[in-house]
Design an enzyme around this catalytic site. Sequence first.
Site, PDB file in Angstrom:
ATOM      1  N   HIS A  29     -14.787   1.863  -0.515  1.00 39.50           N
ATOM      2  CA  HIS A  29     -13.671   0.956  -0.222  1.00 39.50           C
ATOM      3  C   HIS A  29     -12.512   1.647   0.475  1.00 39.50           C
ATOM      4  CE1 HIS A  29     -15.095  -2.052  -3.553  1.00 39.50           C
ATOM      5  NE2 HIS A  29     -15.803  -2.124  -2.442  1.00 39.50           N
TER       6      HIS A  29
ATOM      7  N   GLY B   2     -16.422   2.084 -15.750  1.00 40.56           N
ATOM      8  CA  GLY B   2     -15.152   1.410 -15.503  1.00 40.56           C
ATOM      9  C   GLY B   2     -15.191   0.361 -14.422  1.00 40.56           C
TER      10      GLY B   2
ATOM     11  N   ARG C  86       1.312   1.707  -3.659  1.00 45.70           N
ATOM     12  CA  ARG C  86       0.078   2.212  -4.273  1.00 45.70           C
ATOM     13  C   ARG C  86      -0.147   3.679  -3.917  1.00 45.70           C
ATOM     14  NH1 ARG C  86      -5.321  -0.985  -3.722  1.00 45.70           N
ATOM     15  NH2 ARG C  86      -5.786   0.406  -5.458  1.00 45.70           N
TER      16      ARG C  86
ATOM     17  N   TYR D 256       0.815  -1.221   0.000  1.00 43.22           N
ATOM     18  CA  TYR D 256       0.000   0.000   0.000  1.00 43.22           C
ATOM     19  C   TYR D 256       0.843   1.263   0.000  1.00 43.22           C
ATOM     20  CZ  TYR D 256      -4.171  -2.730   0.121  1.00 43.22           C
ATOM     21  OH  TYR D 256      -5.178  -3.608  -0.247  1.00 43.22           O
TER      22      TYR D 256
END
Length: 233
Positions: free
Chosen positions: A108, A174, A59, A56
């Site tokens: 999320h 998407g 990311r 993460y």
Amino acid sequence: MRRIDQIVILTGAGISAESGLGTFRDEGGLWAQHKIEDVATPEAFLRNPDLVHRFYNARRAQAAKAQPNAAHKAIARLQATFSGTVVLVTQNVDGLHEKAGSPAIHMHGELSCALCAACEHRWDAPMTMAVGDTCPACASSTARPDIVWFGEMPYHMEEIVEAVQTCDLFAAIGTSGQVYPAAGFVEEARMAGAATVELNLRDSDMSHAFEEHITGPASDTVPRWVDQILNGQ
């Protein structure tokens, strides 16, 4: 012609792909280097928190450099100028909607946030998180990325379901149609009488549930779709 007063837009990883952020189905990206069960579940964090933090952190760094594309900007324009209400719900954690000027409901979580696994306090995540980071509220060394992992309950579900069940138009942009509960929103909207449209690069697992399909890169299709809505007001 059906009157449209409230629009709900659901966005998935496909809208950010043209900003250089790959989905977990893309070859060669960050996700391709890891199994989902090793970096995106509560069990993975218990088993190997250092690996999860490193994943993460990568990311987070990637998202910090990314810029919103024409699709993100078009949605922001729609929210700013549509005569009714536009509720934006995103499965994405990258923050590109906010960079484009869009308020979004993050079901999320967000890469830019940290979460205490002990007391559930949230705060702005540093660019690099590590095992042993402490919570500023309770001082427990239980800091984790504020991301909804597989097997966890998405955020803001009551608010999202209410919006989906009361909208006049539901659009998915998407999305793969593979991750629930988001994949089921189109059926909720249809049962409530909403028009439904899918904008995607290719058919998704839920394409059959949509009335209308617009195929192509989001940076092309979304601005044209937004123009159509605004011109029809």
